[in-house]
Structures are given as C-alpha cells and as structure tokens.
Scaffold this motif. Sequence first.
Motif, PDB file in Angstrom:
ATOM      1  N   MET A   1       2.763 -10.267   4.545  1.00  0.00           N
ATOM      2  CA  MET A   1       3.191  -9.529   5.718  1.00  0.00           C
ATOM      3  C   MET A   1       4.062  -8.341   5.328  1.00  0.00           C
ATOM      4  O   MET A   1       3.851  -7.246   5.822  1.00  0.00           O
ATOM      5  CB  MET A   1       3.947 -10.475   6.650  1.00  0.00           C
ATOM      6  N   GLN A   2       5.037  -8.565   4.453  1.00  0.00           N
ATOM      7  CA  GLN A   2       5.946  -7.486   4.067  1.00  0.00           C
ATOM      8  C   GLN A   2       5.187  -6.353   3.379  1.00  0.00           C
ATOM      9  O   GLN A   2       5.466  -5.180   3.622  1.00  0.00           O
ATOM     10  CB  GLN A   2       7.050  -8.005   3.158  1.00  0.00           C
ATOM     11  N   LEU A   3       4.189  -6.709   2.560  1.00  0.00           N
ATOM     12  CA  LEU A   3       3.386  -5.693   1.884  1.00  0.00           C
ATOM     13  C   LEU A   3       2.647  -4.825   2.902  1.00  0.00           C
ATOM     14  O   LEU A   3       2.578  -3.611   2.761  1.00  0.00           O
ATOM     15  CB  LEU A   3       2.389  -6.360   0.932  1.00  0.00           C
ATOM     16  N   ARG A   4       2.144  -5.447   3.959  1.00  0.00           N
ATOM     17  CA  ARG A   4       1.443  -4.684   5.000  1.00  0.00           C
ATOM     18  C   ARG A   4       2.398  -3.750   5.737  1.00  0.00           C
ATOM     19  O   ARG A   4       2.078  -2.601   6.004  1.00  0.00           O
ATOM     20  CB  ARG A   4       0.758  -5.629   5.975  1.00  0.00           C
ATOM     21  N   LEU A   5       3.568  -4.261   6.078  1.00  0.00           N
ATOM     22  CA  LEU A   5       4.554  -3.416   6.771  1.00  0.00           C
ATOM     23  C   LEU A   5       4.994  -2.254   5.895  1.00  0.00           C
ATOM     24  O   LEU A   5       5.125  -1.128   6.375  1.00  0.00           O
ATOM     25  CB  LEU A   5       5.759  -4.248   7.191  1.00  0.00           C
ATOM     26  N   THR A   6       5.199  -2.529   4.620  1.00  0.00           N
ATOM     27  CA  THR A   6       5.588  -1.466   3.694  1.00  0.00           C
ATOM     28  C   THR A   6       4.482  -0.430   3.593  1.00  0.00           C
ATOM     29  O   THR A   6       4.745   0.774   3.604  1.00  0.00           O
ATOM     30  CB  THR A   6       5.901  -2.058   2.306  1.00  0.00           C
ATOM     31  N   ALA A   7       3.244  -0.891   3.537  1.00  0.00           N
ATOM     32  CA  ALA A   7       2.104   0.026   3.404  1.00  0.00           C
ATOM     33  C   ALA A   7       1.995   0.956   4.597  1.00  0.00           C
ATOM     34  O   ALA A   7       1.788   2.162   4.431  1.00  0.00           O
ATOM     35  CB  ALA A   7       0.808  -0.763   3.227  1.00  0.00           C
ATOM     36  N   ILE A   8       2.145   0.433   5.804  1.00  0.00           N
ATOM     37  CA  ILE A   8       1.966   1.296   6.974  1.00  0.00           C
ATOM     38  C   ILE A   8       3.232   2.059   7.357  1.00  0.00           C
ATOM     39  O   ILE A   8       3.190   2.909   8.241  1.00  0.00           O
ATOM     40  CB  ILE A   8       1.414   0.522   8.201  1.00  0.00           C
ATOM     41  N   SER A   9       4.339   1.777   6.682  1.00  0.00           N
ATOM     42  CA  SER A   9       5.583   2.477   7.027  1.00  0.00           C
ATOM     43  C   SER A   9       5.602   3.917   6.522  1.00  0.00           C
ATOM     44  O   SER A   9       6.350   4.737   7.046  1.00  0.00           O
ATOM     45  CB  SER A   9       6.794   1.717   6.487  1.00  0.00           C
ATOM     46  N   GLU A  10       4.774   4.238   5.542  1.00  0.00           N
ATOM     47  CA  GLU A  10       4.699   5.607   5.044  1.00  0.00           C
ATOM     48  C   GLU A  10       3.974   6.442   6.091  1.00  0.00           C
ATOM     49  O   GLU A  10       2.941   6.032   6.609  1.00  0.00           O
ATOM     50  CB  GLU A  10       3.951   5.617   3.702  1.00  0.00           C
ATOM     51  N   PRO A  11       4.505   7.611   6.473  1.00  0.00           N
ATOM     52  CA  PRO A  11       3.943   8.383   7.594  1.00  0.00           C
ATOM     53  C   PRO A  11       2.451   8.720   7.487  1.00  0.00           C
ATOM     54  O   PRO A  11       1.730   8.600   8.479  1.00  0.00           O
ATOM     55  CB  PRO A  11       4.795   9.655   7.614  1.00  0.00           C
ATOM     56  N   ASN A  12       1.984   9.136   6.322  1.00  0.00           N
ATOM     57  CA  ASN A  12       0.557   9.466   6.209  1.00  0.00           C
ATOM     58  C   ASN A  12      -0.324   8.229   6.323  1.00  0.00           C
ATOM     59  O   ASN A  12      -1.391   8.285   6.926  1.00  0.00           O
ATOM     60  CB  ASN A  12       0.259  10.213   4.910  1.00  0.00           C
ATOM     61  N   ARG A  13       0.125   7.119   5.774  1.00  0.00           N
ATOM     62  CA  ARG A  13      -0.660   5.884   5.906  1.00  0.00           C
ATOM     63  C   ARG A  13      -0.640   5.402   7.360  1.00  0.00           C
ATOM     64  O   ARG A  13      -1.644   4.895   7.866  1.00  0.00           O
ATOM     65  CB  ARG A  13      -0.142   4.824   4.943  1.00  0.00           C
ATOM     66  N   PHE A  14       0.475   5.586   8.038  1.00  0.00           N
ATOM     67  CA  PHE A  14       0.534   5.245   9.461  1.00  0.00           C
ATOM     68  C   PHE A  14      -0.472   6.095  10.246  1.00  0.00           C
ATOM     69  O   PHE A  14      -1.173   5.595  11.118  1.00  0.00           O
ATOM     70  CB  PHE A  14       1.962   5.459   9.991  1.00  0.00           C
ATOM     71  N   ARG A  15      -0.541   7.384   9.909  1.00  0.00           N
ATOM     72  CA  ARG A  15      -1.501   8.267  10.575  1.00  0.00           C
ATOM     73  C   ARG A  15      -2.943   7.823  10.303  1.00  0.00           C
ATOM     74  O   ARG A  15      -3.797   7.906  11.195  1.00  0.00           O
ATOM     75  CB  ARG A  15      -1.289   9.708  10.116  1.00  0.00           C
ATOM     76  N   ILE A  16      -3.208   7.348   9.102  1.00  0.00           N
ATOM     77  CA  ILE A  16      -4.551   6.844   8.782  1.00  0.00           C
ATOM     78  C   ILE A  16      -4.867   5.628   9.630  1.00  0.00           C
ATOM     79  O   ILE A  16      -5.958   5.517  10.198  1.00  0.00           O
ATOM     80  CB  ILE A  16      -4.673   6.525   7.271  1.00  0.00           C
ATOM     81  N   ALA A  71      -5.521  -8.612   9.564  1.00  0.00           N
ATOM     82  CA  ALA A  71      -4.216  -8.010   9.250  1.00  0.00           C
ATOM     83  C   ALA A  71      -3.576  -7.445  10.502  1.00  0.00           C
ATOM     84  O   ALA A  71      -2.372  -7.608  10.734  1.00  0.00           O
ATOM     85  CB  ALA A  71      -4.387  -6.916   8.200  1.00  0.00           C
ATOM     86  N   MET A  72      -4.362  -6.784  11.325  1.00  0.00           N
ATOM     87  CA  MET A  72      -3.818  -6.209  12.552  1.00  0.00           C
ATOM     88  C   MET A  72      -3.374  -7.308  13.512  1.00  0.00           C
ATOM     89  O   MET A  72      -2.350  -7.192  14.169  1.00  0.00           O
ATOM     90  CB  MET A  72      -4.850  -5.294  13.232  1.00  0.00           C
ATOM     91  N   ARG A  73      -4.127  -8.380  13.570  1.00  0.00           N
ATOM     92  CA  ARG A  73      -3.764  -9.510  14.430  1.00  0.00           C
ATOM     93  C   ARG A  73      -2.450 -10.137  13.942  1.00  0.00           C
ATOM     94  O   ARG A  73      -1.572 -10.460  14.737  1.00  0.00           O
ATOM     95  CB  ARG A  73      -4.895 -10.542  14.450  1.00  0.00           C
ATOM     96  N   GLU A  74      -2.308 -10.271  12.626  1.00  0.00           N
ATOM     97  CA  GLU A  74      -1.075 -10.832  12.064  1.00  0.00           C
ATOM     98  C   GLU A  74       0.126  -9.958  12.403  1.00  0.00           C
ATOM     99  O   GLU A  74       1.178 -10.459  12.811  1.00  0.00           O
ATOM    100  CB  GLU A  74      -1.219 -10.958  10.543  1.00  0.00           C
TER     101      GLU A  74
END
Length: 106
Positions: A1-16, A71-74
């Motif tokens: 879970m933490q790895l997923r949150l860290t991954a999407i916390s970067e602005p460009n990855r969030f935009r993706i 992952a999105m459901r989690e």
Amino acid sequence: MQLRLTAISEPNRFRIVELLKDGPRSVGDIVEALALGQPQVSRHLRLLSEAGVVEVTKRAQQRIYRLHPGAMRELSDWVQGFAALWSGRMDRLGAFLDDNADQQGA
C-alpha cells in the motif's frame, strides 16, 4: 500500500493515473497529453507498474497502459476507512457543539 501511495504522490505520475482513469492509453498518447518527453513518461510508467498501480499490454509495437483495478480498489478502501473515521468524529463534534449551545442558552 505504501509503495502505491508513494508512486502516485509524484505530480506527473498522479497526472498519468488521472489520464488512465478514463481508459487504457498508449505511451504516445500519454506523452502527448502531458507534454512530457517519452523517456520521462516511460520512467514514470515503469515506477507505476512496479508499484502495481498500472498494467501494461503489448499491441504490435505499442505498449498500452491501464489502471490495475485491484490496486485502485485497495486505495479506495483505505481512503474510505478514513472518511468513515472523520465522519464519525464530525458527528460527535456537531453533537457536542449543539449540547454546548443548548447549555449556553439555558
């Protein structure tokens, strides 16, 4: 879970992730939509893939990315847990303030 949150916390990855919520896209589509370089987008997609946020399939010479539904459901379940927690706390605060207002007016 933490790895997923860290991954999407970067602005460009969030935009993706935001782009992919509307459906699968090729790397070229993502590059065009975000106005980023292809190597930069590919790096972000690799990190999102390693975190289990996106899945990739090959179609001829293209790589097509889509959100990983599990992952999105989690992530959604995790956020909903906090929403329920804060909703209960706000209800108790509201009741406390109502009781306090009644006591002040009496």
